[in-house]
Scaffold this active site. Sequence first.
Site, PDB file in Angstrom:
ATOM      1  N   LYS A 284       0.857  -1.187   0.000  1.00  0.00           N
ATOM      2  CA  LYS A 284       0.000   0.000   0.000  1.00  0.00           C
ATOM      3  C   LYS A 284       0.902   1.249   0.000  1.00  0.00           C
ATOM      4  CE  LYS A 284      -4.243   1.550   2.206  1.00  0.00           C
ATOM      5  NZ  LYS A 284      -5.309   1.185   3.161  1.00  0.00           N
ATOM      6  N   GLU A 370     -19.678  -3.818  10.518  1.00  0.00           N
ATOM      7  CA  GLU A 370     -20.537  -2.967  11.362  1.00  0.00           C
ATOM      8  C   GLU A 370     -21.686  -3.771  11.976  1.00  0.00           C
ATOM      9  OE1 GLU A 370     -19.395  -2.142   8.373  1.00  0.00           O
ATOM     10  OE2 GLU A 370     -18.271  -0.280   8.699  1.00  0.00           O
ATOM     11  N   ARG A 398     -25.258  -0.077   7.669  1.00  0.00           N
ATOM     12  CA  ARG A 398     -25.076  -1.518   7.540  1.00  0.00           C
ATOM     13  C   ARG A 398     -25.706  -2.262   8.722  1.00  0.00           C
ATOM     14  NH1 ARG A 398     -20.591  -3.256   4.186  1.00  0.00           N
ATOM     15  NH2 ARG A 398     -21.241  -2.524   2.113  1.00  0.00           N
TER      16      ARG A 398
HETATM   17  C1  LIG Z   1     -18.943  -0.534   5.130  1.00  0.00           C
HETATM   18  C2  LIG Z   1     -17.676   0.268   5.187  1.00  0.00           C
HETATM   19  N1  LIG Z   1     -17.042   0.405   6.361  1.00  0.00           N
HETATM   20  C3  LIG Z   1     -15.922   1.139   6.445  1.00  0.00           C
HETATM   21  C4  LIG Z   1     -15.392   1.731   5.325  1.00  0.00           C
HETATM   22  C5  LIG Z   1     -14.155   2.607   5.429  1.00  0.00           C
HETATM   23  N2  LIG Z   1     -13.058   2.053   4.655  1.00  0.00           N
HETATM   24  C6  LIG Z   1     -12.744   2.501   3.458  1.00  0.00           C
HETATM   25  S1  LIG Z   1     -11.443   1.729   2.794  1.00  0.00           S
HETATM   26  C7  LIG Z   1     -11.264   0.759   4.185  1.00  0.00           C
HETATM   27  C8  LIG Z   1     -10.174  -0.232   4.279  1.00  0.00           C
HETATM   28  C9  LIG Z   1     -10.196  -1.118   3.074  1.00  0.00           C
HETATM   29  O1  LIG Z   1      -9.101  -2.025   3.179  1.00  0.00           O
HETATM   30  P1  LIG Z   1      -8.778  -2.894   1.908  1.00  0.00           P
HETATM   31  O2  LIG Z   1     -10.020  -3.435   1.351  1.00  0.00           O
HETATM   32  O3  LIG Z   1      -7.730  -3.832   2.323  1.00  0.00           O
HETATM   33  O4  LIG Z   1      -8.223  -1.844   0.831  1.00  0.00           O
HETATM   34  P2  LIG Z   1      -6.830  -1.073   0.861  1.00  0.00           P
HETATM   35  O5  LIG Z   1      -7.145   0.319   1.394  1.00  0.00           O
HETATM   36  O6  LIG Z   1      -5.891  -1.820   1.742  1.00  0.00           O
HETATM   37  O7  LIG Z   1      -6.384  -1.026  -0.569  1.00  0.00           O
HETATM   38  C10 LIG Z   1     -12.241   1.060   5.106  1.00  0.00           C
HETATM   39  C11 LIG Z   1     -12.357   0.440   6.443  1.00  0.00           C
HETATM   40  C12 LIG Z   1     -16.091   1.562   4.108  1.00  0.00           C
HETATM   41  N3  LIG Z   1     -15.668   2.174   2.965  1.00  0.00           N
HETATM   42  N4  LIG Z   1     -17.198   0.823   4.065  1.00  0.00           N
END
Ligand SMILES: Cc1ncc(C[n+]2csc(CCOP(=O)(O)OP(=O)(O)O)c2C)c(N)n1
Length: 628
Positions: A284, A370, A398
């Site tokens: 990342k 959630e 959610r």
């Molecule tokens: C339902 C929901 N909860 C929380 C989030 C906030 N959120 C956005 S990106 C993320 C982390 C995503 O991690 P990953 O899928 O591994 O993607 P990366 O950022 O590592 O590329 C979170 C928790 C969201 N977008 N949707």
Amino acid sequence: MNAYPLLDKINNPEDIKKYSLSELEELARELRSFIIDTVAANGGHLAPSLGTVELTLALYSVFRFPQDKLVWDVGHQAYSHKILTGRRERFHTLRQLGGITGFPNRFESKYDAFGVGHASTSISAALGMAVSRDLCGRNNEVIAVIGDGALTGGESFEALNQAGDLGKKLIVILNDNEMSIDKNVGGMSEYLSRIRMAPQYNKAKKDVGNLLMSIPHIGDKAYRTAQIVKDSVRSALVPGSVFEEIGFHYIGPIDGHDISLLQEMFCRAKELEGPVLIHIHTKKGKGFLPAEKNPNKFHGIGVFDRHTGECPKKQGGAPSYTSVFSKALIELADKNTDITAITAAMPSGTGLKAFGEVYPARFFDVGIAEEHAVTLAAGMAADGRHPVVALYSTFAQRAYDQLMHDVCLQNLPVTLCLDRAGLVGADGPTHHGAFDLSYLRHMPNMTIFVPKDEAELRDMLATAVSMDSPTAVRYPRGAGFGVPMREEFSEVPVGKAEILKASDEDTVAFLAVGPMVHRAEQAAAILTDEGISASVVNMRFVKPLDTGVIEQMASRCLLVTVEENSLVGGFGSGVAEYLMDKGLSDKVKLLRLGIPDKFIEQGTPNELLELCGLTPEQMAAAVKERLK
Ligand SMILES: Cc1ncc(C[n+]2csc(CCOP(=O)(O)OP(=O)(O)O)c2C)c(N)n1
Ligand SMILES: CC(=O)[C@@H](O)[C@H](O)COP(=O)(O)O
Ligand SMILES: [Mg+2]
């Protein structure tokens, strides 16, 4: 000299297929630089998008979009995809009013197969597209790209479960960078680490396969026999590949920055029947050292120095609601050992990270889950704890049934702290906290606190965690008003409003909740200057309403409700219902100001308030119009 010679030659994603491997590697460098330049100037999701540059180029060099369908999970990592699909020239408008949106958006491009922003939806949507494809007899590929964080979301497993059973052709690319926004959590994350750490298994698998295939005549049969051996070897060396156990072909883990290897694996996946999961390992923030070193800071970031990664120093200013919440909860937990704190993969965003450092045994990060977070809290509450669940308002959507069925129906002492309530700004319609007052107000037993500023947030939080029933406190993204805050907590009398300004001769009465109270005071001042006297009430609660104050203010000519929530079912609806039920609606005019019944686009918070008619000037004008 053109900094992006190869990128500028791409007028159609199909052009990418003409590039050699070395040109694609050069193109990756140009893409990366272009993304860093743009995000440094505008802000955005830098680290996620830097991690998927090679993945995107490999996807576009092997598959035929938009005939093939590409669904990104969350979509915050899809900047390369947007730039390569005709949005390069406008990419500098990223996340601005009227500009390119921060997430894939079906209304923005035919290459954006599915609108995203909330996590863990990609496999469900992709499977839906695969089912539809087969019903129509088409043969296009359907690909979901999901991160290891999004894979912690329950919907992902629901979709994997069905995909494995249906056996339809579907390619799921798991982009595993060991990060969510913060470090990823959960058993699945540990499992992925074990797989990544099992090179000896992967090397043995490859060596044995090559050896057997090299034996003339019997090689093929021996290879098939070895497949059976492979499974037992795998279960010995690498704990059973859960993906293969539920019906997926599993490929990986492979280097997610090796374009040639990605192309080879994508071509292999195209040849396989049924669902395939390709597990890629990426970094990342890849290619920008500050982001590689601090992927949490650069997950979603404001403007920064393109070379050093430094952000402009904030000169003083009011504390954020998040920081005030975080500090207050720790102070309350110091005195009340029943308090626990739960986040759904947002420890930094909600401020609970600090709580976890002070009280690690009472802090829980459940991943992007959630629904589970709320019912976990309900379980804790049923056993005598007072859990505080901190979620962004939009993500709490959610957990609707968990709040209704597991918390409110059982009247359990869970406190829901909804950060990012109201218009959040650049993240746009998928992230505005525009509906929580509507979706909480009709839950029996729920008490809804709406602090007008950061000082009231402290006292409301203290009151909420002292109650033995479901409570919710909602507050906006960003800084407070810089109002004085006392160390000690004061109890807020539940269901009681605060009359800030009133005279029985007033023509108008503003009934406001949250930060809109301060804007209502400004609107009242504008009206007073124009000879229209206005009372201003901080209603403090959406449930229960202070009906005594409503009846007291109903003596004015016009009642004006003000909220940063949808007008449908929100605070103003509650006041209207009360006036109607009490037979007062024919005695007093009612004007409801809030977020209209539509999705509000991205922009700065002030631009969006104006879009919704919620600036003090607009509120005053609307009052004058209604008084005519
Ligand atoms: C339902 C929901 N909860 C929380 C989030 C906030 N959120 C956005 S990106 C993320 C982390 C995503 O991690 P990953 O899928 O591994 O993607 P990366 O950022 O590592 O590329 C979170 C928790 C969201 N977008 N949707
Ligand atoms: C993509 C996503 O859902 C999160 O990164 C979100 O954008 C964070 O929002 P804040 O910047 O308000 O914490
Ligand atoms: Mg990740």
